[in-house]
Design an enzyme around this catalytic site. Structure first.
Site, PDB file in Angstrom:
ATOM      1  N   ASN A  10       0.746  -1.141  -0.139  1.00  0.00           N
ATOM      2  CA  ASN A  10       0.051   0.093   0.012  1.00  0.00           C
ATOM      3  C   ASN A  10       0.878   1.205   0.057  1.00  0.00           C
ATOM      4  O   ASN A  10       1.257   1.779   0.993  1.00  0.00           O
ATOM      5  CB  ASN A  10      -0.976  -0.014   1.361  1.00  0.00           C
ATOM      6  CG  ASN A  10      -1.648   1.155   1.452  1.00  0.00           C
ATOM      7  OD1 ASN A  10      -1.965   1.938   0.472  1.00  0.00           O
ATOM      8  ND2 ASN A  10      -2.327   1.503   2.606  1.00  0.00           N
ATOM      9  N   TRP A  11       0.976   1.834  -1.270  1.00  0.00           N
ATOM     10  CA  TRP A  11       2.075   2.970  -1.173  1.00  0.00           C
ATOM     11  C   TRP A  11       1.366   4.140  -0.701  1.00  0.00           C
ATOM     12  O   TRP A  11       2.067   5.367  -0.494  1.00  0.00           O
ATOM     13  CB  TRP A  11       2.331   3.387  -2.861  1.00  0.00           C
ATOM     14  CG  TRP A  11       2.948   2.156  -3.297  1.00  0.00           C
ATOM     15  CD1 TRP A  11       3.278   1.128  -2.839  1.00  0.00           C
ATOM     16  CD2 TRP A  11       3.557   2.533  -4.638  1.00  0.00           C
ATOM     17  NE1 TRP A  11       4.054   0.313  -3.815  1.00  0.00           N
ATOM     18  CE2 TRP A  11       4.288   0.954  -5.171  1.00  0.00           C
ATOM     19  CE3 TRP A  11       3.453   2.962  -5.840  1.00  0.00           C
ATOM     20  CZ2 TRP A  11       4.663   0.653  -6.136  1.00  0.00           C
ATOM     21  CZ3 TRP A  11       3.931   2.771  -6.893  1.00  0.00           C
ATOM     22  CH2 TRP A  11       4.414   1.603  -7.250  1.00  0.00           C
ATOM     23  N   LYS A  12       0.060   4.194  -0.178  1.00  0.00           N
ATOM     24  CA  LYS A  12      -0.710   5.506   0.247  1.00  0.00           C
ATOM     25  C   LYS A  12      -0.300   6.675  -0.454  1.00  0.00           C
ATOM     26  O   LYS A  12      -0.164   6.362  -1.800  1.00  0.00           O
ATOM     27  CB  LYS A  12       0.031   5.589   1.803  1.00  0.00           C
ATOM     28  CG  LYS A  12      -0.228   4.568   2.862  1.00  0.00           C
ATOM     29  CD  LYS A  12       0.181   4.804   4.096  1.00  0.00           C
ATOM     30  CE  LYS A  12       0.286   3.550   5.018  1.00  0.00           C
ATOM     31  NZ  LYS A  12      -0.025   3.559   6.225  1.00  0.00           N
ATOM     32  N   GLU A 168      -5.275  -5.333  10.298  1.00  0.00           N
ATOM     33  CA  GLU A 168      -4.165  -4.408  10.821  1.00  0.00           C
ATOM     34  C   GLU A 168      -4.520  -3.687  11.957  1.00  0.00           C
ATOM     35  O   GLU A 168      -5.339  -2.763  12.176  1.00  0.00           O
ATOM     36  CB  GLU A 168      -4.294  -3.308   9.667  1.00  0.00           C
ATOM     37  CG  GLU A 168      -3.942  -3.905   8.317  1.00  0.00           C
ATOM     38  CD  GLU A 168      -3.640  -2.766   7.277  1.00  0.00           C
ATOM     39  OE1 GLU A 168      -2.106  -3.180   6.854  1.00  0.00           O
ATOM     40  OE2 GLU A 168      -4.183  -1.811   7.027  1.00  0.00           O
ATOM     41  N   GLY A 174       2.272   2.098  10.749  1.00  0.00           N
ATOM     42  CA  GLY A 174       3.048   3.290  10.614  1.00  0.00           C
ATOM     43  C   GLY A 174       3.814   3.407  11.965  1.00  0.00           C
ATOM     44  O   GLY A 174       4.425   4.745  12.113  1.00  0.00           O
ATOM     45  N   SER A 214       3.313  -2.203  10.246  1.00  0.00           N
ATOM     46  CA  SER A 214       4.950  -2.355  10.217  1.00  0.00           C
ATOM     47  C   SER A 214       5.438  -3.503  10.111  1.00  0.00           C
ATOM     48  O   SER A 214       6.552  -3.989  10.565  1.00  0.00           O
ATOM     49  CB  SER A 214       5.212  -1.909  11.806  1.00  0.00           C
ATOM     50  OG  SER A 214       4.704  -0.537  12.220  1.00  0.00           O
ATOM     51  N   GLY A 235       2.704  -1.193   4.443  1.00  0.00           N
ATOM     52  CA  GLY A 235       2.688   0.210   4.057  1.00  0.00           C
ATOM     53  C   GLY A 235       4.117   0.680   3.729  1.00  0.00           C
ATOM     54  O   GLY A 235       4.519   0.579   2.729  1.00  0.00           O
ATOM     55  N   GLY A 236       4.748   1.261   4.633  1.00  0.00           N
ATOM     56  CA  GLY A 236       6.111   1.979   4.352  1.00  0.00           C
ATOM     57  C   GLY A 236       7.312   1.058   3.680  1.00  0.00           C
ATOM     58  O   GLY A 236       7.641   1.393   2.941  1.00  0.00           O
TER      59      GLY A 236
HETATM   60  C1  PEP Z   1      -0.809  -0.172   6.007  1.00  0.00           C
HETATM   61  O1  PEP Z   1      -0.855   1.013   5.447  1.00  0.00           O
HETATM   62  O2  PEP Z   1      -1.685  -1.002   5.612  1.00  0.00           O
HETATM   63  C2  PEP Z   1       0.033  -0.414   6.806  1.00  0.00           C
HETATM   64  C3  PEP Z   1       0.117  -1.595   7.310  1.00  0.00           C
HETATM   65  O3  PEP Z   1       1.288   0.243   6.808  1.00  0.00           O
HETATM   66  P1  PEP Z   1       2.646   0.002   7.600  1.00  0.00           P
HETATM   67  O4  PEP Z   1       3.297  -0.896   7.125  1.00  0.00           O
HETATM   68  O5  PEP Z   1       3.450   1.305   7.151  1.00  0.00           O
HETATM   69  O6  PEP Z   1       2.300  -0.033   9.137  1.00  0.00           O
END
Ligand code: PEP
Length: 255
Positions: A10-12, A168, A174, A214, A235-236
């Site tokens: 997920n590049w947000k 999640e 994040g 994360s 995400g990140g």
């Molecule tokens: C997400 O955006 O779904 C996510 C899990 O972000 P991160 O991996 O950065 O916590």
């Protein structure tokens, strides 16, 4: 039942038009060595069509991060599932906690989006998860159970296999703070039970349940070694092709 692991990035609201293409191509190259894993990336809306065109016939699918539940109409600023399909998407992330907390999406709206995604022949990734306060109050399963049941409330039983659930925990997104493999497993197993009770043993045992929060190369292997953890929503770490490929490789080890 063996379930093909599914890893989605997920590049947000990150990347520009050039970096989106180069990151997508790097991910595609990395994913090619791990065909046991289904891989998708979710770039921002403006890059979807171009990224999907560049990835056509490769090992990586394209997902959108959100959609509207109507097919068309006077909904300024919104994007319909049919538009996303035309742009080359195959999946849509629905009910991400950032949508729920920052944009006021509730279970009823999320369920309409899930149904609309399926109606457009796309595959939803339904995100669920509790806040830290909810976990500390001991209501994790009440919250997650409600989000799963309501989110799937408009889904026909025959469509259940098309849905992926992403667990999640909001406190892990994040933040660098990850659920322990045991915490993830406990909630994943409970979600699978709910799917079994909704749609029968087959539906429950075949549904992919991703963990998100994360996830990085350093913790992916351990998380995905858990019995009911069938991949990750990342995400990140999905913004770094090398790191993301390591996560895909970890999923492949558990395939
Ligand atoms: C997400 O955006 O779904 C996510 C899990 O972000 P991160 O991996 O950065 O916590």
């Amino acid at each position: 039942m063996t379930r093909r692991p599914f890893v989605c990035g997920n590049w947000k609201m990150h990347t520009g038009s050039q970096t989106a293409v180069s990151l997508a191509l790097d991910v595609s190259e990395g994913a090619a060595a791990h065909s046991a894993v289904e891989v998708a990336i979710a770039p921002p809306f403006p890059w979807l069509e171009n990224v999907a065109r560049r990835l056509r016939d490769g090992p990586v699918s394209v997902a959108a991060q959100n959609c509207h539940f109507e097919e068309k109409g006077a909904f300024t600023g919104e994007v319909s599932p049919g538009m996303l399909r035309d742009a080359g998407c195959t999946h849509v992330i629905v009910g991400h906690s950032e949508r729920r907390t920052l944009f006021g999406e509730d279970d009823s709206l999320v369920s309409r989006k899930v149904a609309a995604v399926l109606a457009a022949s796309l595959r939803p990734i339904l995100c669920v998860g509790e806040t830290l306060e909810e976990r500390e109050a001991g209501s994790t399963m009440d919250v997650v159970g409600r989000q799963v049941q309501k989110g799937l409330g408009k889904v026909e039983l025959v469509e259940l296999p098309l849905v992926t659930i992403a667990y999640e925990p909001v406190w892990a997104i994040g933040t660098g703070r990850t659920a322990t493999p045991e915490q993830a497993q406990e909630v994943h197993a409970a979600i699978r039970e709910i799917i079994c009770s909704l749609g029968g043993e087959d539906a429950g045992s075949s549904m992919r349940i991703q963990y998100g929060g994360s996830v990085k190369a350093a913790n992916a292997r351990e998380l995905m070694s858990m019995k009911d953890v069938d991949g990750a929503l990342v995400g990140g770490a999905s913004l770094d092709a090398f790191e993301f490929t390591e996560i895909i490789a970890a999923a492949a080890e558990n395939a």
